[in-house]
Write an enzyme that holds these catalytic residues in place. Structure first.
Site, PDB file in Angstrom:
ATOM      1  N   GLU A  12       3.032   9.595  -5.024  1.00 29.59           N
ATOM      2  CA  GLU A  12       4.274   8.926  -3.935  1.00 29.59           C
ATOM      3  C   GLU A  12       5.535   9.657  -5.189  1.00 29.59           C
ATOM      4  O   GLU A  12       5.863   9.339  -4.802  1.00 29.59           O
ATOM      5  CB  GLU A  12       4.080   7.790  -3.818  1.00 29.59           C
ATOM      6  CG  GLU A  12       2.982   7.457  -3.609  1.00 29.59           C
ATOM      7  CD  GLU A  12       3.100   5.520  -3.299  1.00 29.59           C
ATOM      8  OE1 GLU A  12       3.741   5.284  -4.512  1.00 29.59           O
ATOM      9  OE2 GLU A  12       2.224   5.309  -2.181  1.00 29.59           O
ATOM     10  N   GLU A  17      -3.937   6.027   0.224  1.00 34.99           N
ATOM     11  CA  GLU A  17      -4.587   4.537  -0.096  1.00 34.99           C
ATOM     12  C   GLU A  17      -4.616   3.593   1.321  1.00 34.99           C
ATOM     13  O   GLU A  17      -3.533   3.569   1.659  1.00 34.99           O
ATOM     14  CB  GLU A  17      -2.960   4.415  -1.325  1.00 34.99           C
ATOM     15  CG  GLU A  17      -3.305   5.068  -2.460  1.00 34.99           C
ATOM     16  CD  GLU A  17      -2.335   4.696  -3.544  1.00 34.99           C
ATOM     17  OE1 GLU A  17      -1.693   3.520  -2.884  1.00 34.99           O
ATOM     18  OE2 GLU A  17      -1.840   5.468  -3.981  1.00 34.99           O
TER      19      GLU A  17
HETATM   20  C1  GLA Z   1       1.932   2.937  -4.329  1.00 36.22           C
HETATM   21  C2  GLA Z   1       1.141   3.637  -4.928  1.00 36.22           C
HETATM   22  C3  GLA Z   1      -0.149   3.322  -5.975  1.00 36.22           C
HETATM   23  C4  GLA Z   1      -0.099   1.872  -6.306  1.00 36.22           C
HETATM   24  C5  GLA Z   1       0.195   1.410  -4.961  1.00 36.22           C
HETATM   25  C6  GLA Z   1      -0.377  -0.785  -4.960  1.00 36.22           C
HETATM   26  O1  GLA Z   1       0.970   3.666  -3.206  1.00 36.22           O
HETATM   27  O2  GLA Z   1       0.130   4.836  -5.234  1.00 36.22           O
HETATM   28  O3  GLA Z   1       0.500   4.183  -7.284  1.00 36.22           O
HETATM   29  O4  GLA Z   1       1.133   1.174  -6.923  1.00 36.22           O
HETATM   30  O5  GLA Z   1       0.575   0.965  -4.067  1.00 36.22           O
HETATM   31  O6  GLA Z   1       1.718  -1.070  -5.144  1.00 36.22           O
END
Ligand code: GLA
Length: 661
Positions: free
Chosen positions: A154, A307
């Site tokens: 991210e 995700e």
């Molecule tokens: C994001 C991150 C993960 C985790 C999730 C949930 O999408 O990429 O590492 O932190 O949020 O909070």
């Protein structure tokens, strides 16, 4: 890169999630092997937060533990999406390179103790990130478990430190060529801001009052490009050793620090994370919004939901759970819109640490739980959908999205705090989703000819090329809706003179806006067609367009609020205010009918979502998701891949994936 290679390797669509085994011991790993088999997990993302283990001290790598996990996963039939761990530098790194820690706009120096504690422009950080990507790729480039590379996590952090300042100046020189051009672009003739040396230019740090808008916009552009450069360095280090596809997981839709069109061109497949921001039907609409964005950024190619949460709905100041059935419905919501699978964060819920209350595929309660049973059911469902791999989605409607406009609408000094780029985009998408249409996002300079209807909810900044493209789209037969405060400035944020929006667009819309008139907070105005509107109004006159609704009160009484212009063989619509929900839905409905954009699931009631995927060889599938609490009969029975039987009705909350004839 042919992404079919990934699904061929997996034997179908991907199912699984982030796997952080370093939080557990050998006993749990053994259970994991068995439970992954039960849940039909075929892809695990490993290494995202493992920098401290992979490189316990600068330059000394320890990969033995990772070898063991990769071998174990491979033996269990689970392929690996191997991540570079660069989103979370260990404490030794920041202590050795304190200059690589991020600095906020107010000059506050952040410390380690969380994650993402780096400045992407700091040379020490960039060197360390490249080095570990290279070391990982060298070691695992041909590992039999490997299916995909996952760079970083991210990308989204910004920094205002001196490294960022230096890199910003280099970027500015390349963009503007000369200080004169920069001064002209930023309008520094005003407020005595003229720069006479590059070294005088700073990031837009906290200052006395409004920061220079051109400087702020260029800083956003700079960070997007700098981030992309950081991604490319890792990607290229990986490619030197490995020919597996490389991607990075892009952040959920509310953040906009990156030009996602540009990222879409640089990754081998677009991967996104998605966490809904409201429960129930709003979560379903939000899923569609995120998924349509992801598909669009990859130019319509298959993409991957990297995700999601099993039981996570971010709702302001609390995290709500999902309702029974939503794990499957949300997963299929993404797959329906082109995702090559459904992955979660994370496999096992942490028992300690920063995200111990974030949901996971195996909750604290263990596998004997509703969540794990639903995960297993979703895994079985996804395993039945292998034939969808590689197929794509078609849309007849597009919503225009441009990061420049988003960033530009965040600068200081705009006429109303109620101008909200993201909210305008979501609202347009939601109205189209409610009307049962599949939506692409498109850039204003893209070829739009395949769309029957194009909606521009917030096109504040519009280049000449964009304005000409939109004009030509209408002339050639398209239907275009342009919403308020659009085409107001060019790419340097200079106001369009002589009337808004930009001239070529005015031609297509047959109007000229003379004055923006934000409404008072809580002020509501009534239009001549009985609808009401809030937040914003404009004084405009028609120049060829027909006025369909007018303001009824005050200075604007009688002047047009909604217009329609026949231009070439198309139609240009302009809406100069923010309509109430029912008025906006009615307008969208009217436009869809006029443009001839057909619903995906004719005969289905509201709250039942239908999306089709198409294979190049003519095969097709329709994914049906019943978000309603009652059973819904299908207009036609069909063969459902999920049950391998004929279905004629969707149960409450139920789903089906029908083979199209
Ligand atoms: C994001 C991150 C993960 C985790 C999730 C949930 O999408 O990429 O590492 O932190 O949020 O909070």
């Amino acid at each position: 890169m042919d992404i079919r290679r990934l699904t061929d390797r997996l034997g179908g669509l991907a199912f699984g999630g982030d796997y952080n085994p370093e939080q557990w011991d050998a006993e749990v790993w053994k259970q994991d092997d068995e439970l992954m088999r039960r849940a039909r997990v075929n892809l695990a993302t490993v290494g995202v937060f493992s920098w401290a283990l992979m490189e316990p001290e600068e330059g000394r790598y320890e990969f033995g533990w990772l070898d063991a996990h990769l071998d174990r996963l491979h033996a269990g039939g689970v392929a690996v999406d191997l991540a570079t761990p660069t989103a979370s530098p260990p404490p030794w790194f920041t202590l050795a390179h304190p200059d690589a820690l991020p600095v906020g706009p107010d000059g506050a120096h952040l410390t380690h103790g969380s994650r993402d504690t780096y400045c992407l422009a700091a040379p020490a950080y960039r060197r360390a990130a490249r080095r570990i990507a290279d070391a990982l790729a060298e070691r695992y480039g041909d590992h039999p478990a490997l299916a995909l590379w996952h760079v970083h996590n991210e990308y989204a952090t910004l920094c205002w430190c001196d490294h960022a300042a230096a890199a910003f100046r280099v970027w500015l020189r390349a963009r503007h060529g000369s200080l004169d051009a920069l001064n002209e672009a930023w309008g520094t003739a005003f407020w005595s801001q003229r720069y006479t040396a590059w070294e005088q230019i700073l990031p837009p740090r906290t200052s006395q009052w409004h920061r220079n808008p051109g400087q702020a916009l260029d800083f956003s552009r700079f960070w997007s490009d700098e981030t992309l450069a950081a991604y490319r360095e890792q990607r290229d280090a990986i490619r030197a050793h490995s020919d597996h596809p490389v991607t990075t997981n892009l952040m959920l839709p509310g953040y906009q620090n990156l030009d996602l069109w540009a990222f879409g061109r640089e990754v081998d497949l677009v991967a996104v994370d998605h966490y809904p921001t409201g429960p129930g039907i709003d979560a379903a609409a939000d899923t569609a919004f995120g998924a349509d964005r992801a598909r669009s950024f990859g130019g319509g190619a298959p993409w991957l939901l990297m995700e999601q949460g099993t039981n996570t709905v971010y709702a302001g100041d609390r995290t709500l759970g999902k309702e029974p059935g939503e794990i499957l419905r949300h997963s299929l919501g993404h797959i329906a819109r082109g995702s090559e699978g459904a992955l979660f964060f994370q496999w096992r819920q942490s028992r300690a640490g920063a995200e111990q209350w974030h949901s996971a595929m195996i909750p604290h309660a263990g596998p004997d739980s509703r969540t794990f049973r639903e995960v297993t059911a979703a895994g079985e469902a996804v395993a039945r959908l292998g034939e969808l791999a590689g197929s794509t989605v078609r849309a007849e409607v597009a919503v225009l999205h441009d990061s420049d406009s988003w960033w530009a609408m965040k600068v200081d000094g705009l006429p109303s705090s109620e101008l909200d780029y993201h909210a305008a985009l979501r609202r347009a998408h939601r109205a189209l989703w409610d009307a049962g249409r599949t939506v692409d996002f498109a850039h204003p300079e893209h070829d739009l000819s395949r769309y029957r209807l194009v909606v521009a909810p917030a096109l504040f900044l519009l280049t000449d090329a964009g304005a000409e493209n939109l004009r030509d789209y209408v002339a050639a037969g398209g239907t275009l809706l342009v919403q308020p405060f659009s085409g107001a400035v060019d790419e340097r944020l200079h106001s369009r003179l002589g009337g808004y929006p930009a001239a070529p667009l005015r031609e297509a819309l047959g109007i000229r806006v003379e004055e923006y008139r934000p409404l008072r907070r809580d002020e509501e105005v009534t239009l001549s067609d009985g609808s009401t509107a809030v937040a914003w109004s404009e004084s405009l006159r028609t120049e060829g367009a027909e006025a369909l609704a007018a303001y009824t009160h005050g200075m604007l009484a009688g002047s047009p609020a909604l217009t329609r212009h026949d231009f070439g063989v198309g139609h240009g619509w302009y809406l100069s205010t923010r309509l109430d929900d029912s008025g906006y839905a009615a307008l969208i409905g009217r436009l869809l009918t006029e443009a001839g954009a057909t619903p995906e699931g004719p005969g289905l009631p509201p709250g039942v979502e239908a999306v089709s995927r198409h294979a190049p060889d003519g095969r097709g599938w329709q994914v049906l998701l019943n978000h309603r609490a009652e059973a819904v009969p299908l207009p036609q029975p069909g063969h459902d891949l999920l049950t391998d039987g004929t279905v004629s009705e969707l149960p409450p909350g139920g789903c089906a994936v029908l083979r199209a004839h």
